[in-house]
Design a protein around this motif. Structure first.
Motif, short mmCIF file in Angstrom:
data_model
loop_
_atom_site.label_atom_id
_atom_site.label_comp_id
_atom_site.label_asym_id
_atom_site.label_seq_id
_atom_site.Cartn_x
_atom_site.Cartn_y
_atom_site.Cartn_z
N ALA A 61 0.62 -1.08 0.03
CA ALA A 61 0.12 -0.01 -0.02
C ALA A 61 0.76 1.35 0.07
CB ALA A 61 -0.82 -0.12 1.16
N ALA A 62 1.95 1.00 0.75
CA ALA A 62 2.92 2.49 0.93
C ALA A 62 3.69 2.54 -0.94
CB ALA A 62 4.01 2.23 1.69
N ALA A 63 3.90 1.50 -1.15
CA ALA A 63 4.63 1.70 -2.54
C ALA A 63 3.55 2.04 -3.66
CB ALA A 63 5.08 0.25 -2.97
N VAL A 64 2.09 1.82 -3.39
CA VAL A 64 1.07 2.34 -4.44
C VAL A 64 0.27 3.60 -4.25
CG1 VAL A 64 -1.12 1.62 -5.27
CG2 VAL A 64 0.57 -0.34 -5.02
N ALA A 65 0.50 4.07 -2.82
CA ALA A 65 -0.17 5.41 -2.48
C ALA A 65 0.40 6.47 -3.37
CB ALA A 65 0.16 5.51 -1.08
N GLY A 66 -0.53 7.33 -3.81
CA GLY A 66 -0.19 8.31 -4.76
C GLY A 66 -0.09 8.21 -6.01
N SER A 67 -0.29 7.11 -6.35
CA SER A 67 -0.16 6.82 -7.87
C SER A 67 -1.37 6.88 -8.76
CB SER A 67 0.42 5.40 -8.08
OG SER A 67 1.65 4.92 -7.42
N ASP A 68 -1.39 7.12 -10.03
CA ASP A 68 -2.37 7.33 -10.92
C ASP A 68 -2.84 6.14 -11.40
OD1 ASP A 68 -2.67 10.22 -10.74
OD2 ASP A 68 -0.75 9.81 -11.40
N ALA A 69 -2.16 5.08 -11.43
CA ALA A 69 -2.34 3.76 -12.22
C ALA A 69 -1.45 2.59 -11.74
CB ALA A 69 -2.33 3.99 -13.69
N VAL A 70 -1.77 1.48 -11.83
CA VAL A 70 -0.91 0.03 -11.55
C VAL A 70 -1.04 -0.77 -12.84
CG1 VAL A 70 -1.01 0.34 -9.14
CG2 VAL A 70 -2.73 -0.91 -10.09
N VAL A 71 0.00 -1.35 -13.01
CA VAL A 71 -0.02 -2.37 -14.06
C VAL A 71 0.65 -3.72 -13.17
CG1 VAL A 71 1.14 -3.27 -16.23
CG2 VAL A 71 0.82 -0.77 -15.79
N PHE A 72 -0.05 -4.62 -13.50
CA PHE A 72 0.28 -5.90 -12.95
C PHE A 72 0.88 -6.58 -13.96
CE2 PHE A 72 -0.08 -10.59 -11.69
CZ PHE A 72 0.37 -10.64 -10.62
N ALA A 101 -4.25 -3.27 -2.73
CA ALA A 101 -3.58 -2.07 -2.34
C ALA A 101 -4.21 -0.95 -3.25
CB ALA A 101 -2.25 -2.23 -2.64
N ALA A 102 -4.63 -1.08 -4.58
CA ALA A 102 -5.02 -0.16 -5.21
C ALA A 102 -6.45 0.58 -4.57
CB ALA A 102 -5.37 -0.54 -6.72
N GLU A 103 -7.37 -0.38 -4.20
CA GLU A 103 -8.56 -0.22 -3.64
C GLU A 103 -8.46 0.81 -2.35
OE1 GLU A 103 -11.88 -3.40 -4.99
OE2 GLU A 103 -10.65 -3.78 -3.20
N HIS A 104 -7.30 0.35 -1.47
CA HIS A 104 -7.28 0.87 -0.27
C HIS A 104 -6.50 2.01 -0.25
CE1 HIS A 104 -7.07 -3.37 1.76
NE2 HIS A 104 -8.15 -3.03 1.73
N THR A 105 -6.00 2.60 -1.46
CA THR A 105 -5.25 3.93 -1.54
C THR A 105 -5.91 4.65 -2.60
OG1 THR A 105 -3.74 2.90 -3.30
CG2 THR A 105 -2.99 2.80 -1.08
N GLY A 106 -6.95 4.29 -3.10
CA GLY A 106 -7.63 5.22 -3.96
C GLY A 106 -7.26 5.13 -5.33
N VAL A 107 -6.52 4.40 -5.91
CA VAL A 107 -5.96 4.24 -7.30
C VAL A 107 -6.87 3.31 -8.05
CG1 VAL A 107 -4.12 3.63 -8.76
CG2 VAL A 107 -3.56 4.36 -6.45
N THR A 108 -7.58 4.05 -9.16
CA THR A 108 -8.80 3.32 -9.64
C THR A 108 -8.33 2.39 -10.95
OG1 THR A 108 -9.19 5.37 -11.04
CG2 THR A 108 -10.54 4.82 -8.79
N ARG A 109 -7.06 3.07 -11.70
CA ARG A 109 -7.02 2.60 -12.90
C ARG A 109 -5.66 1.26 -12.71
NH1 ARG A 109 -8.01 0.55 -17.34
NH2 ARG A 109 -6.91 1.18 -19.24
N PHE A 110 -6.44 0.21 -13.19
CA PHE A 110 -5.61 -1.10 -13.24
C PHE A 110 -5.58 -1.85 -14.44
CE2 PHE A 110 -4.31 -4.47 -9.69
CZ PHE A 110 -3.96 -5.42 -10.51
N VAL A 111 -4.40 -1.98 -14.79
CA VAL A 111 -4.10 -3.12 -16.17
C VAL A 111 -3.64 -4.20 -15.76
CG1 VAL A 111 -3.21 -3.10 -18.47
CG2 VAL A 111 -4.00 -0.92 -17.61
N GLN A 112 -4.18 -5.46 -16.04
CA GLN A 112 -3.69 -6.68 -15.77
C GLN A 112 -3.25 -7.41 -16.99
OE1 GLN A 112 -6.30 -10.31 -15.09
NE2 GLN A 112 -5.70 -9.81 -12.82
N ILE A 113 -1.88 -7.89 -17.08
CA ILE A 113 -1.51 -8.67 -18.03
C ILE A 113 -1.59 -10.07 -17.74
CG2 ILE A 113 0.36 -9.71 -19.51
CD1 ILE A 113 2.15 -6.96 -18.59
#
Length: 219
Positions: A61-72, A101-113
């Motif tokens: 969560a600490a690593a994801v917090a403040g991000s705009d998007a995450v990619v798995f 972590a995205a949900e808990h930190t408010g990051v809504t954009r998630f792209v999964q490979i």
């Protein structure tokens, strides 16, 4: 934008990161080993040490917090030590942890490979490890679809290290199975990340005849 890539030292991630940093985005790449940090820095990204099989949800969560998007982009791979069990601890649980972590930190954009073949039972006689891989990817997809996130699931075909030519076939399944260079997968991801017309879509990807931006825009 600040973008977090899980599996930051994977082949696709190492191709994706410089595409994003050259466009002015900040990439934070999650890696397990400090020895990989120099490779991340060479892409223009920021290395972040995080082991999804050992570290805590609070660390992620600490690593994801403040991000705009995450990619798995993580995967257990096919090397030594990557049996059926690690398909679940990495390919399934890693995606679930990142989505949490995205949900808990408010990051809504998630792209999964994911992979072509996910979403369907393995054919009779399929190797045990490959069957576990497909099952883990299928379950990771199902978990992501259940969440209130702006998700996109990308299922590439057979991955190659050939030079990309920027020409693809992209669309909802089923698409006939074929190969696609990792370079074109990375370029497609770089486009999909910012394409709201791909939100809540499951897309399959192989080499084809449409330029990447055109293929993405037609979804």
């Amino acid at each position: 934008m600040r973008i977090v890539i899980a599996g930051g030292h994977g082949k696709i991630a190492l191709l994706l990161a410089p595409l994003l940093t050259r466009r002015g985005h900040q990439v934070h790449a999650l890696i397990r080993d400090q020895s990989q940090a120099a490779d991340i820095a060479a892409t223009g990204g920021v290395p972040v040490i995080y082991d999804m099989e050992r570290d805590t949800p609070a660390d992620l969560a600490a690593a994801v917090a403040g991000s705009d998007a995450v990619v798995f982009a993580a995967g257990a791979g096919a090397g030594a030590g990557s049996g059926a069990a690690r398909k679940y601890t990495v390919d399934l649980n890693g995606s679930v942890q990142l989505a949490d972590a995205a949900e808990h930190t408010g990051v809504t954009r998630f792209v999964q490979i994911s992979t072509m073949g996910a979403g369907s039972p393995p054919e009779p006689g399929t190797d045990e490890v490959w069957a576990a891989y497909l099952d883990a990817k299928t379950r990771a997809e199902e978990d992501l679809r259940s969440r209130d996130l702006d998700w996109t699931i990308l299922r590439p075909g057979v991955l190659t290290d050939s030079e990309g030519n920027g020409l693809i076939t992209l669309g909802p399944p089923p698409i006939p199975r074929a190969s696609v260079p990792r370079a074109d997968v990375a370029a497609t991801l770089a486009s999909i990340l910012f394409a709201d017309n791909t939100f809540r879509c499951t897309l399959e990807l192989v080499s084809g005849s449409l330029p990447i931006e055109s293929a993405v825009s037609t979804i």
